[in-house]
Write a protein that holds these residues in place. Structure first.
Motif, mmCIF file in Angstrom:
data_model
loop_
_atom_site.group_PDB
_atom_site.id
_atom_site.type_symbol
_atom_site.label_atom_id
_atom_site.label_comp_id
_atom_site.label_asym_id
_atom_site.label_seq_id
_atom_site.Cartn_x
_atom_site.Cartn_y
_atom_site.Cartn_z
ATOM 1 N N MET A 75 0.605 -1.086 0.031
ATOM 2 C CA MET A 75 0.071 0.101 0.050
ATOM 3 C C MET A 75 0.953 1.153 -0.100
ATOM 4 S SD MET A 75 -2.922 0.893 2.585
ATOM 5 C CE MET A 75 -3.881 2.664 2.482
ATOM 6 N N PRO A 76 0.572 2.162 -0.786
ATOM 7 C CA PRO A 76 1.572 3.368 -0.835
ATOM 8 C C PRO A 76 1.418 4.090 0.440
ATOM 9 C CG PRO A 76 -0.042 3.426 -2.904
ATOM 10 C CD PRO A 76 -0.543 2.427 -1.629
ATOM 11 N N HIS A 77 2.475 4.627 0.819
ATOM 12 C CA HIS A 77 2.666 5.275 2.139
ATOM 13 C C HIS A 77 1.811 6.764 2.022
ATOM 14 C CE1 HIS A 77 4.975 6.854 5.712
ATOM 15 N NE2 HIS A 77 4.843 7.968 5.178
ATOM 16 N N THR A 78 0.850 6.864 2.773
ATOM 17 C CA THR A 78 0.096 8.312 2.972
ATOM 18 C C THR A 78 0.186 8.571 4.282
ATOM 19 O OG1 THR A 78 -1.747 6.886 3.130
ATOM 20 C CG2 THR A 78 -1.368 7.491 1.043
ATOM 21 N N GLU A 79 0.977 8.246 5.258
ATOM 22 C CA GLU A 79 0.890 8.545 6.739
ATOM 23 C C GLU A 79 1.968 9.803 7.094
ATOM 24 O OE1 GLU A 79 -0.230 8.955 9.887
ATOM 25 O OE2 GLU A 79 -1.117 7.080 9.286
ATOM 26 N N PHE A 80 1.263 10.918 7.272
ATOM 27 C CA PHE A 80 2.142 12.188 7.925
ATOM 28 C C PHE A 80 1.481 12.461 9.152
ATOM 29 C CE2 PHE A 80 3.675 11.589 3.370
ATOM 30 C CZ PHE A 80 4.863 12.228 3.482
ATOM 31 N N ALA A 81 0.903 11.852 9.920
ATOM 32 C CA ALA A 81 0.177 12.240 11.163
ATOM 33 C C ALA A 81 1.261 12.664 12.013
ATOM 34 C CB ALA A 81 -1.044 11.650 11.297
ATOM 35 N N SER A 82 2.253 11.736 12.248
ATOM 36 C CA SER A 82 3.258 11.686 13.225
ATOM 37 C C SER A 82 4.595 10.727 12.705
ATOM 38 C CB SER A 82 2.679 11.342 14.584
ATOM 39 O OG SER A 82 3.514 10.902 15.525
ATOM 40 N N ASP A 83 5.642 11.128 13.411
ATOM 41 C CA ASP A 83 6.576 10.434 12.953
ATOM 42 C C ASP A 83 6.715 8.997 13.987
ATOM 43 O OD1 ASP A 83 6.756 12.272 15.213
ATOM 44 O OD2 ASP A 83 8.887 13.026 14.801
ATOM 45 N N ASN A 84 5.799 8.983 14.826
ATOM 46 C CA ASN A 84 5.444 7.541 15.454
ATOM 47 C C ASN A 84 5.073 6.593 14.992
ATOM 48 O OD1 ASN A 84 5.932 8.613 18.266
ATOM 49 N ND2 ASN A 84 3.904 9.367 18.479
ATOM 50 N N THR A 85 4.484 6.765 13.576
ATOM 51 C CA THR A 85 3.967 5.837 12.810
ATOM 52 C C THR A 85 5.008 4.845 12.021
ATOM 53 O OG1 THR A 85 3.778 7.377 10.686
ATOM 54 C CG2 THR A 85 1.954 7.322 12.207
ATOM 55 N N ALA A 86 6.230 5.500 11.841
ATOM 56 C CA ALA A 86 7.268 4.721 11.319
ATOM 57 C C ALA A 86 7.699 3.525 12.160
ATOM 58 C CB ALA A 86 8.586 5.728 10.911
ATOM 59 N N GLY A 87 8.365 2.723 11.409
ATOM 60 C CA GLY A 87 8.748 1.488 12.021
ATOM 61 C C GLY A 87 10.093 1.501 12.748
ATOM 62 N N ILE A 88 10.559 0.478 13.067
ATOM 63 C CA ILE A 88 12.020 0.574 13.755
ATOM 64 C C ILE A 88 13.054 0.818 12.788
ATOM 65 C CG2 ILE A 88 13.513 -0.665 15.407
ATOM 66 C CD1 ILE A 88 11.093 -2.190 16.191
ATOM 67 N N SER A 89 13.885 1.634 12.991
ATOM 68 C CA SER A 89 15.195 1.819 12.241
ATOM 69 C C SER A 89 16.060 0.526 12.227
ATOM 70 C CB SER A 89 16.020 3.003 12.628
ATOM 71 O OG SER A 89 16.800 2.761 13.687
ATOM 72 N N PRO A 90 16.691 0.255 11.052
ATOM 73 C CA PRO A 90 17.481 -1.125 10.933
ATOM 74 C C PRO A 90 18.507 -1.169 11.994
ATOM 75 C CG PRO A 90 17.306 -0.028 8.761
ATOM 76 C CD PRO A 90 16.739 0.998 9.853
ATOM 77 N N GLU A 91 19.104 -0.277 12.551
ATOM 78 C CA GLU A 91 20.341 -0.328 13.404
ATOM 79 C C GLU A 91 19.610 -0.417 14.806
ATOM 80 O OE1 GLU A 91 19.523 4.186 12.271
ATOM 81 O OE2 GLU A 91 19.945 2.179 11.394
ATOM 82 N N ALA A 92 18.660 0.343 15.200
ATOM 83 C CA ALA A 92 18.004 -0.172 16.331
ATOM 84 C C ALA A 92 17.490 -1.519 16.350
ATOM 85 C CB ALA A 92 16.812 0.924 16.546
ATOM 86 N N MET A 93 16.874 -1.979 15.448
ATOM 87 C CA MET A 93 16.319 -3.609 15.294
ATOM 88 C C MET A 93 17.717 -4.323 15.429
ATOM 89 S SD MET A 93 13.975 -5.460 15.109
ATOM 90 C CE MET A 93 12.366 -4.516 14.360
ATOM 91 N N VAL A 94 18.749 -4.308 14.721
ATOM 92 C CA VAL A 94 20.041 -4.996 14.908
ATOM 93 C C VAL A 94 20.192 -5.136 16.445
ATOM 94 C CG1 VAL A 94 22.369 -5.301 14.450
ATOM 95 C CG2 VAL A 94 20.678 -4.771 12.577
ATOM 96 N N ALA A 95 20.385 -4.166 16.857
ATOM 97 C CA ALA A 95 20.832 -3.962 18.383
ATOM 98 C C ALA A 95 19.937 -4.891 19.213
ATOM 99 C CB ALA A 95 20.896 -2.385 18.904
ATOM 100 N N LEU A 96 18.571 -4.614 18.969
ATOM 101 C CA LEU A 96 17.392 -5.147 19.810
ATOM 102 C C LEU A 96 17.511 -6.867 19.588
ATOM 103 C CD1 LEU A 96 14.726 -5.011 21.292
ATOM 104 C CD2 LEU A 96 13.540 -4.932 19.100
ATOM 105 N N MET A 97 17.902 -7.296 18.379
ATOM 106 C CA MET A 97 17.968 -8.682 18.047
ATOM 107 C C MET A 97 19.307 -9.157 18.740
ATOM 108 S SD MET A 97 15.160 -9.546 16.672
ATOM 109 C CE MET A 97 15.611 -11.303 16.336
ATOM 110 N N ALA A 98 20.097 -8.387 18.768
ATOM 111 C CA ALA A 98 21.545 -8.804 19.473
ATOM 112 C C ALA A 98 21.260 -8.959 20.870
ATOM 113 C CB ALA A 98 22.488 -7.621 19.221
ATOM 114 N N ALA A 99 20.331 -8.151 21.700
ATOM 115 C CA ALA A 99 20.080 -8.180 22.868
ATOM 116 C C ALA A 99 19.029 -9.531 23.240
ATOM 117 C CB ALA A 99 19.547 -6.967 23.727
#
Length: 352
Positions: free
Chosen positions: A1-25
């Motif tokens: 589905m095309p990205h149409t979400e500009f209501a908040s920056d809360n709506t974005a997912g987890i950044s790749p580097e944060a996800m890598v660190a989360l998975m490492a933990a």
């Protein structure tokens, strides 16, 4: 589905580097409630970023970060000075009053969502009677609720004013990363070196899953803060999963790179919308949010096309927030749809 979400920056997912660190933990077992290697490393990384010894606590969300930080500064009979547009006033469901057991928010006006020493001084002078709440703390948003940023000089002036009036100074830094990039400033220069006592450092809006940091530069104010967190349901048993993503974000200045991208997308959007007849920029685009006014039918038509955004300043207004994940092609689609909803041609003039 095309990205149409500009209501908040809360709506974005987890950044790749944060996800890598989360998975490492997420490997093996470790001590709980913050007594683990990941939490200690994240705290040390914060101290390196801010170039000072400070007390660091991780909580789940911004409302808890702000409310608990202010509760550490205030008694129930105190007053907390904030801008009339402040998030703590309009969007935290009375959290500061709840966790302080009654401290009152004292509202001040100011251009671009900013406080200034004169406004604070005037309010304090009006609250000297024993029957009024005693002003004790100032909380400001960096960046502000309308996307503006306080300059280092402005923060310094506020810090000096707070010291002169015996007020503690707190920053709601939900979008602190965006402000740091916008100013090209050292984090220390717009916090403790300028007289800031406590910072609520926003992680969620810059790509972390669900973690905010409360940083006490005045370490004495952090006494027993962990008990506040526990009582408020903000002491995570598996604290490593709140702390570890910060390591990914802070490593190699990823947090600044991601915030810089969000800011750049907002500038691109703001300039393009400014060029459209019928659109007015309501505030300077200094961080990752764009506030505009345009005819109400165009606002409604844009929503009918599937775009998600807020209208915090009335039915003929729109707030578009860019995130670390916003892409240029999404900006171009939004611009094209705004133009189509306005029914007016584009122009090619430069802003003054």
């Amino acid at each position: 589905m095309p990205h149409t979400e500009f209501a908040s920056d809360n709506t974005a997912g987890i950044s790749p580097e944060a996800m890598v660190a989360l998975m490492a933990a997420n490997n093996g077992t470790t001590a709980s409630y913050g007594n683990d290697e990941w939490t200690q490393r994240a705290r040390d990384a914060m101290r390196k970023v801010f170039e000072t010894e400070c007390e660091v606590f991780f909580v789940f969300n911004g409302t808890a970060a702000n409310s608990l930080a202010l509760a550490a500064l205030c008694q129930s009979y105190h007053g907390i000075i904030c801008h009339k547009l402040a998030h703590v006033e309009s969007d935290e469901c009375g959290g500061p009053a709840f966790f302080t057991h009654g401290a009152k928010l004292l509202l001040v006006d100011g251009a671009d969502g900013k406080l200034d020493p004169g406004g604070i001084d005037k309010l304090v002078a009006a609250h000297t009677d024993i029957h009024a709440p005693k002003p004790r703390a100032v909380t400001l948003a960096q960046s502000t609720e309308v996307g503006a940023v306080y300059t280092p000089e402005e923060i310094q002036a506020l810090g000096e004013a707070c010291r002169d009036m015996d007020l503690a100074l707190h920053i709601d830094g939900a979008r602190f990363a965006n402000a740091v990039v916008s100013l090209n400033a050292q984090p220390a220069d717009i916090t403790w070196r300028a007289g800031v006592d406590v910072l609520s450092f926003g992680g969620t809006k810059m790509g972390l899953p669900n973690s905010e940091a409360v940083i006490f530069f005045n370490r004495e104010l952090a006494r027993d803060f962990v008990y506040r967190c526990k009582q408020a349901g903000q002491l995570a048993s598996k604290m490593r999963f709140l702390a570890a993503p910060w390591l990914g974000a802070l490593e190699n200045n990823n947090w600044l790179r991601r915030a810089g991208h969000a800011n750049a997308m907002a500038r691109r959007l703001g300039f393009a919308l400014w060029r459209l007849p019928g659109v007015e920029l309501l505030f300077p685009v200094q961080s990752n949010a764009v506030f505009v006014s345009m005819p109400e039918p165009a606002v409604a038509a844009l929503r009918e096309r599937g775009w998600s955004f807020l209208s915090p300043l009335g039915v003929n207004s729109a707030r578009f927030v860019c995130s670390w994940a916003t892409q240029p092609e999404q900006i171009e689609r939004l611009i094209a749809d705004v133009s189509a909803c306005l029914g007016t041609p584009d122009t090619n003039t430069e802003p003054a």
